[in-house]
Design a protein around this motif. Structure first.
Motif, PDB file in Angstrom:
ATOM      1  N   GLU A 110       0.834  -1.202   0.000  1.00  0.00           N
ATOM      2  CA  GLU A 110       0.000   0.000   0.000  1.00  0.00           C
ATOM      3  C   GLU A 110       0.875   1.261   0.000  1.00  0.00           C
ATOM      4  O   GLU A 110       0.577   2.244  -0.683  1.00  0.00           O
ATOM      5  N   GLU A 111       1.965   1.223   0.761  1.00  0.00           N
ATOM      6  CA  GLU A 111       2.887   2.354   0.787  1.00  0.00           C
ATOM      7  C   GLU A 111       3.522   2.559  -0.583  1.00  0.00           C
ATOM      8  O   GLU A 111       3.653   3.699  -1.059  1.00  0.00           O
ATOM      9  N   PHE A 112       3.957   1.449  -1.205  1.00  0.00           N
ATOM     10  CA  PHE A 112       4.527   1.568  -2.549  1.00  0.00           C
ATOM     11  C   PHE A 112       3.503   2.141  -3.528  1.00  0.00           C
ATOM     12  O   PHE A 112       3.828   2.994  -4.363  1.00  0.00           O
ATOM     13  N   ALA A 113       2.266   1.671  -3.421  1.00  0.00           N
ATOM     14  CA  ALA A 113       1.220   2.118  -4.341  1.00  0.00           C
ATOM     15  C   ALA A 113       0.948   3.610  -4.201  1.00  0.00           C
ATOM     16  O   ALA A 113       0.616   4.293  -5.177  1.00  0.00           O
ATOM     17  N   SER A 114       1.104   4.144  -2.989  1.00  0.00           N
ATOM     18  CA  SER A 114       0.846   5.568  -2.761  1.00  0.00           C
ATOM     19  C   SER A 114       1.881   6.472  -3.433  1.00  0.00           C
ATOM     20  O   SER A 114       1.663   7.674  -3.572  1.00  0.00           O
ATOM     21  N   ASP A 115       3.003   5.892  -3.886  1.00  0.00           N
ATOM     22  CA  ASP A 115       4.031   6.681  -4.567  1.00  0.00           C
ATOM     23  C   ASP A 115       3.672   6.984  -6.013  1.00  0.00           C
ATOM     24  O   ASP A 115       4.329   7.796  -6.665  1.00  0.00           O
ATOM     25  N   PHE A 116       2.644   6.329  -6.526  1.00  0.00           N
ATOM     26  CA  PHE A 116       2.269   6.502  -7.929  1.00  0.00           C
ATOM     27  C   PHE A 116       0.994   7.335  -8.049  1.00  0.00           C
ATOM     28  O   PHE A 116       0.079   7.220  -7.232  1.00  0.00           O
ATOM     29  N   GLU A 117       0.968   8.181  -9.088  1.00  0.00           N
ATOM     30  CA  GLU A 117      -0.236   8.986  -9.330  1.00  0.00           C
ATOM     31  C   GLU A 117      -1.346   8.134  -9.921  1.00  0.00           C
ATOM     32  O   GLU A 117      -2.524   8.330  -9.626  1.00  0.00           O
TER      33      GLU A 117
END
Length: 220
Positions: A110-117
């Motif tokens: 989820e943290e990794f996913a939040s780095d993408f627009e």
């Protein structure tokens, strides 16, 4: 006691754990028919009993033709091992630990996913079998000799399933007489019987012998 029967011959093969039997089929047509039926898993041609109770062949029997390429970490064995762990070894305490691992992985993704627009999707649940495969969970086995490779292979199958009987082909071409004694001892330790299929009539110390000659006469 383990009893193996086949529609291809009249006599039963009775064995105790640690016993090895040599089934010599000199008639080539019968040898091929018997072998093909084993290879194709024709269960109506064979039956297996333990102390008088019939056992399902696919759950208690392993047939091995290629003795020169024995792999205790074959895909088939490891898949069976992983399923067994998932079915029987995942206690409530271990399940709790595993669920926490899945939760931690999901939170990290989820943290990794939040780095993408853009929108990112991922599988937030890893199965136990996937985890075991990813970390290359396998046997550390002894392959210093043919005998040790065979013992390691049979031990792996014994771990993977409730193995009662192993069937091999031309086993005695690869073993010295003293190695047969060791193999019988190891089979006894793990509660396993073995039948070897051959078309040459040779006698070996401590090995039960069953012969079907070229004229289909049964000698045992």
């Amino acid at each position: 006691m383990i009893r193996f029967r086949s529609t291809f011959f009249q006599f039963p093969i009775d064995l105790e754990p640690g016993d090895i039997a040599s089934l010599i089929i000199e008639n080539r047509k019968l040898y091929k028919g018997f072998s093909d039926a084993l290879d194709y898993g024709e269960e109506n041609s064979f039956s297996l009993f333990e102390d008088g109770k019939e056992k399902a062949l696919k759950k208690h029997l392993v047939v091995t033709r290629d003795l020169l390429n024995l792999d205790p970490n074959s895909k088939k064995i490891l898949t069976a091992i992983y399923k067994k762990i998932d079915r029987t070894a995942l206690t409530p305490e271990r399940r709790e630990k595993f669920d926490k691992i899945n939760q931690a992985i999901a939170e990290l993704l989820e943290e990794f996913a939040s780095d993408f627009e853009g929108q990112v999707t991922f599988n937030d649940q890893i199965s136990l079998t996937q985890l075991l495969g990813h970390f290359d969970f396998k046997f550390d086995y002894d392959e210093s000799s043919f005998l040790m490779s065979l013992i390691s292979y049979l031990r792996a199958w014994r771990e993977a399933m409730d193995l009662k009987l192993a069937i091999t082909y031309d086993l005695f071409a690869y073993l010295e007489e003293e190695e047969i004694v060791i193999l019988k001892q190891e089979l006894g330790y793990i509660g396993l019987c073995l039948i070897d299929i051959d078309h040459h009539d040779m006698k070996h110390n401590g090995v039960k012998r069953f012969v079907i000659d070229k004229d289909l006469c049964e000698i045992y």
